[in-house]
Design a protein around this motif. Structure first.
Motif, PDB file in Angstrom:
ATOM      1  N   VAL A  87      -3.948  -7.264   9.358  1.00 33.52           N
ATOM      2  CA  VAL A  87      -5.055  -6.304   9.472  1.00 33.52           C
ATOM      3  C   VAL A  87      -6.257  -6.782   8.655  1.00 33.52           C
ATOM      4  N   ALA A  88      -6.009  -7.395   7.501  1.00 32.19           N
ATOM      5  CA  ALA A  88      -7.124  -7.906   6.689  1.00 32.19           C
ATOM      6  C   ALA A  88      -7.932  -8.935   7.466  1.00 32.19           C
ATOM      7  N   ALA A  89      -7.255  -9.737   8.286  1.00 30.99           N
ATOM      8  CA  ALA A  89      -7.968 -10.721   9.103  1.00 30.99           C
ATOM      9  C   ALA A  89      -8.880 -10.027  10.107  1.00 30.99           C
ATOM     10  N   VAL A  90      -8.423  -8.914  10.662  1.00 31.18           N
ATOM     11  CA  VAL A  90      -9.262  -8.135  11.584  1.00 31.18           C
ATOM     12  C   VAL A  90     -10.449  -7.543  10.828  1.00 31.18           C
ATOM     13  N   VAL A  91     -10.202  -7.021   9.639  1.00 28.68           N
ATOM     14  CA  VAL A  91     -11.272  -6.432   8.832  1.00 28.68           C
ATOM     15  C   VAL A  91     -12.334  -7.483   8.509  1.00 28.68           C
ATOM     16  N   ARG A  92     -11.897  -8.689   8.181  1.00 31.31           N
ATOM     17  CA  ARG A  92     -12.862  -9.750   7.871  1.00 31.31           C
ATOM     18  C   ARG A  92     -13.770 -10.025   9.064  1.00 31.31           C
ATOM     19  N   ARG A  93     -13.198 -10.101  10.246  1.00 35.28           N
ATOM     20  CA  ARG A  93     -14.014 -10.344  11.442  1.00 35.28           C
ATOM     21  C   ARG A  93     -14.944  -9.170  11.723  1.00 35.28           C
ATOM     22  N   ALA A  94     -14.426  -7.960  11.589  1.00 30.84           N
ATOM     23  CA  ALA A  94     -15.235  -6.777  11.869  1.00 30.84           C
ATOM     24  C   ALA A  94     -16.381  -6.650  10.879  1.00 30.84           C
ATOM     25  N   HIS A  95     -16.153  -7.043   9.633  1.00 32.46           N
ATOM     26  CA  HIS A  95     -17.164  -6.892   8.593  1.00 32.46           C
ATOM     27  C   HIS A  95     -18.402  -7.742   8.857  1.00 32.46           C
ATOM     28  N   ARG A  96     -18.273  -8.766   9.668  1.00 30.72           N
ATOM     29  CA  ARG A  96     -19.445  -9.585  10.010  1.00 30.72           C
ATOM     30  C   ARG A  96     -20.484  -8.764  10.767  1.00 30.72           C
ATOM     31  N   ASN A  97     -20.050  -7.669  11.375  1.00 32.39           N
ATOM     32  CA  ASN A  97     -20.955  -6.835  12.173  1.00 32.39           C
ATOM     33  C   ASN A  97     -21.480  -5.620  11.419  1.00 32.39           C
ATOM     34  N   GLY A  98     -21.041  -5.450  10.165  1.00 32.12           N
ATOM     35  CA  GLY A  98     -21.501  -4.298   9.404  1.00 32.12           C
ATOM     36  C   GLY A  98     -20.351  -3.580   8.719  1.00 32.12           C
ATOM     37  N   PRO A  99     -20.585  -2.342   8.256  1.00 33.98           N
ATOM     38  CA  PRO A  99     -19.568  -1.605   7.508  1.00 33.98           C
ATOM     39  C   PRO A  99     -18.292  -1.386   8.320  1.00 33.98           C
ATOM     40  N   VAL A 100     -17.166  -1.356   7.608  1.00 28.12           N
ATOM     41  CA  VAL A 100     -15.856  -1.157   8.217  1.00 28.12           C
ATOM     42  C   VAL A 100     -15.214   0.104   7.656  1.00 28.12           C
ATOM     43  N   VAL A 101     -14.724   0.949   8.557  1.00 26.16           N
ATOM     44  CA  VAL A 101     -13.890   2.093   8.190  1.00 26.16           C
ATOM     45  C   VAL A 101     -12.470   1.758   8.628  1.00 26.16           C
ATOM     46  N   LEU A 102     -11.546   1.745   7.689  1.00 27.70           N
ATOM     47  CA  LEU A 102     -10.155   1.425   7.977  1.00 27.70           C
ATOM     48  C   LEU A 102      -9.344   2.714   7.994  1.00 27.70           C
ATOM     49  N   ALA A 103      -8.695   2.999   9.122  1.00 25.00           N
ATOM     50  CA  ALA A 103      -7.931   4.243   9.285  1.00 25.00           C
ATOM     51  C   ALA A 103      -6.497   3.934   9.682  1.00 25.00           C
ATOM     52  N   GLY A 104      -5.569   4.716   9.160  1.00 25.57           N
ATOM     53  CA  GLY A 104      -4.161   4.569   9.526  1.00 25.57           C
ATOM     54  C   GLY A 104      -3.543   5.917   9.810  1.00 25.57           C
ATOM     55  N   GLN A 105      -2.565   5.910  10.715  1.00 21.37           N
ATOM     56  CA  GLN A 105      -1.845   7.141  11.059  1.00 21.37           C
ATOM     57  C   GLN A 105      -0.378   6.960  10.707  1.00 21.37           C
ATOM     58  N   SER A 106       0.243   7.984  10.135  1.00 19.88           N
ATOM     59  CA  SER A 106       1.666   7.972   9.830  1.00 19.88           C
ATOM     60  C   SER A 106       2.018   6.790   8.912  1.00 19.88           C
ATOM     61  N   LEU A 107       3.004   5.977   9.297  1.00 17.23           N
ATOM     62  CA  LEU A 107       3.413   4.834   8.482  1.00 17.23           C
ATOM     63  C   LEU A 107       2.286   3.821   8.322  1.00 17.23           C
ATOM     64  N   GLY A 108       1.302   3.854   9.217  1.00 19.47           N
ATOM     65  CA  GLY A 108       0.173   2.942   9.099  1.00 19.47           C
ATOM     66  C   GLY A 108      -0.602   3.112   7.809  1.00 19.47           C
ATOM     67  N   GLY A 109      -0.453   4.263   7.152  1.00 20.90           N
ATOM     68  CA  GLY A 109      -1.134   4.463   5.883  1.00 20.90           C
ATOM     69  C   GLY A 109      -0.688   3.494   4.808  1.00 20.90           C
ATOM     70  N   VAL A 110       0.570   3.068   4.857  1.00 24.35           N
ATOM     71  CA  VAL A 110       1.068   2.116   3.860  1.00 24.35           C
ATOM     72  C   VAL A 110       0.366   0.772   4.037  1.00 24.35           C
ATOM     73  N   THR A 111       0.167   0.365   5.294  1.00 24.88           N
ATOM     74  CA  THR A 111      -0.578  -0.867   5.542  1.00 24.88           C
ATOM     75  C   THR A 111      -2.023  -0.724   5.100  1.00 24.88           C
ATOM     76  N   VAL A 112      -2.628   0.448   5.322  1.00 27.16           N
ATOM     77  CA  VAL A 112      -3.992   0.694   4.857  1.00 27.16           C
ATOM     78  C   VAL A 112      -4.084   0.476   3.347  1.00 27.16           C
ATOM     79  N   ASN A 113      -3.126   1.000   2.588  1.00 28.61           N
ATOM     80  CA  ASN A 113      -3.099   0.779   1.139  1.00 28.61           C
ATOM     81  C   ASN A 113      -3.095  -0.707   0.807  1.00 28.61           C
TER      82      ASN A 113
END
Length: 302
Positions: A87-113
């Motif tokens: 997911v960090a690799a996705v965030v790095r690519r997305a950040h090239r276009n501006g601010p990033v909001v990272l959201a997780g649902q259920s167990l995905g919250g642990v990955t967000v942390n």
């Protein structure tokens, strides 16, 4: 609908992380709604999910229930670190276009942390959508062992009894047992129709790495803890009921008292509101906060 962030402000990119046994498709109604509003959103398939998922032969029809207990799965080797790096690799690519909001649902919250610990400087806001957010308790297992979580229907949703050495939590979402279906519906989508719940169960994947729930998923106060964050409570959630949601919010706030959760509430079950516009509204409010417009403060409760 117009972009609530403002025509002259750069768009954020929402990076969306799914929960246990799910995949990027679970976010598709919200992604579509955000797209129609002119927002950018990408839903991520975690390692071993989506096109990379493993569906055991014994899980197919006709099912071989005895073999389903013993059939190995490659997802057993997937760690929280693997998910965070992906997911960090996705965030790095997305950040090239501006601010990033990272959201997780259920167990995905642990990955967000974990992602927030890796790249805090690339994330403008964190959003937990009825998601697990360990702060003082090391793991999901510890959180779910608290008295606040005692009423969770997850304990009634009996997984396939696999041997510990398989390293997976396996759920037979295609079970023909009517009691299993009733429990699954009550746990995740009690106000949805039976047909809608069956559709949802058919997009879920049977295997999740057991290592994720056992991993230390606490965010580091000096990294994760410095990013503004919102918790979207689902008040009708029976998988992760309001009591453990509130416990996680309280413990996170105690850990970082100068950066408290902004809390919102929706009358929705675990799989989310029937109308994706309601959740899209909440995400767009976060986008406005990222641009400094209409900020409601870090401790907003609604």
């Amino acid at each position: 609908m117009s972009n609530l962030a403002g025509a002259d402000a750069p768009l954020v990119t929402f990076v969306l992380v799914h929960g246990s046994g799910s995949n990027a498709y679970g976010w598709s109604p919200v992604v579509a709604e955000l797209g129609l509003r002119g927002q950018r959103a990408v839903a991520v398939d975690l390692p071993g999910h989506g096109p990379g998922a493993y569906l055991p032969l014994s899980y197919q029809a006709p099912q071989d229930l005895e073999r389903l207990r013993t059939e190995p799965s490659p997802i057993a080797g997937t760690t929280l670190a693997d998910c965070a790096a992906h997911v960090a690799a996705v965030v790095r690519r997305a950040h090239r276009n501006g601010p990033v909001v990272l959201a997780g649902q259920s167990l995905g919250g642990v990955t967000v942390n974990a992602v927030a610990d890796l790249v805090p400087e690339l994330i403008s806001h964190l959003v937990y959508v009825s998601a697990l957010c360990p702060a003082k308790r090391a793991s999901v297992r510890e959180l779910m062992a608290t008295p606040e979580a005692a009423d969770s229907f997850i304990f009634k949703l009996t997984p396939v009894p696999t041997a510990p050495e398989l390293g997976v939590t396996r759920v037979n979402w295609r079970s023909s047992d009517p009691e299993f279906f009733r429990t699954a519906k009550e746990a995740m989508g009690a106000d949805y129709t039976d047909t809608e719940v069956r559709t949802m169960l058919n997009i879920l994947e049977p295997d999740e790495s057991a290592a994720i729930g056992a991993a230390d998923g606490r965010g580091l106060p000096h990294r994760w803890g410095r990013i503004p964050r919102t918790f979207v409570r689902f008040t009708e959630d029976r998988t992760l009921p309001p009591a453990p949601q509130d416990l996680m919010i309280r413990e996170a706030d105690e850990l970082t008292p100068d950066n408290r959760f902004r809390v919102r509430s929706l009358a929705a079950p675990h799989i989310g509101p029937r109308d994706p516009a309601l959740l899209a509204d909440e995400l767009e409010q976060v986008a406005r906060l990222c641009h400094g417009a209409g900020a409601q403060g870090p401790a907003t409760r609604a």
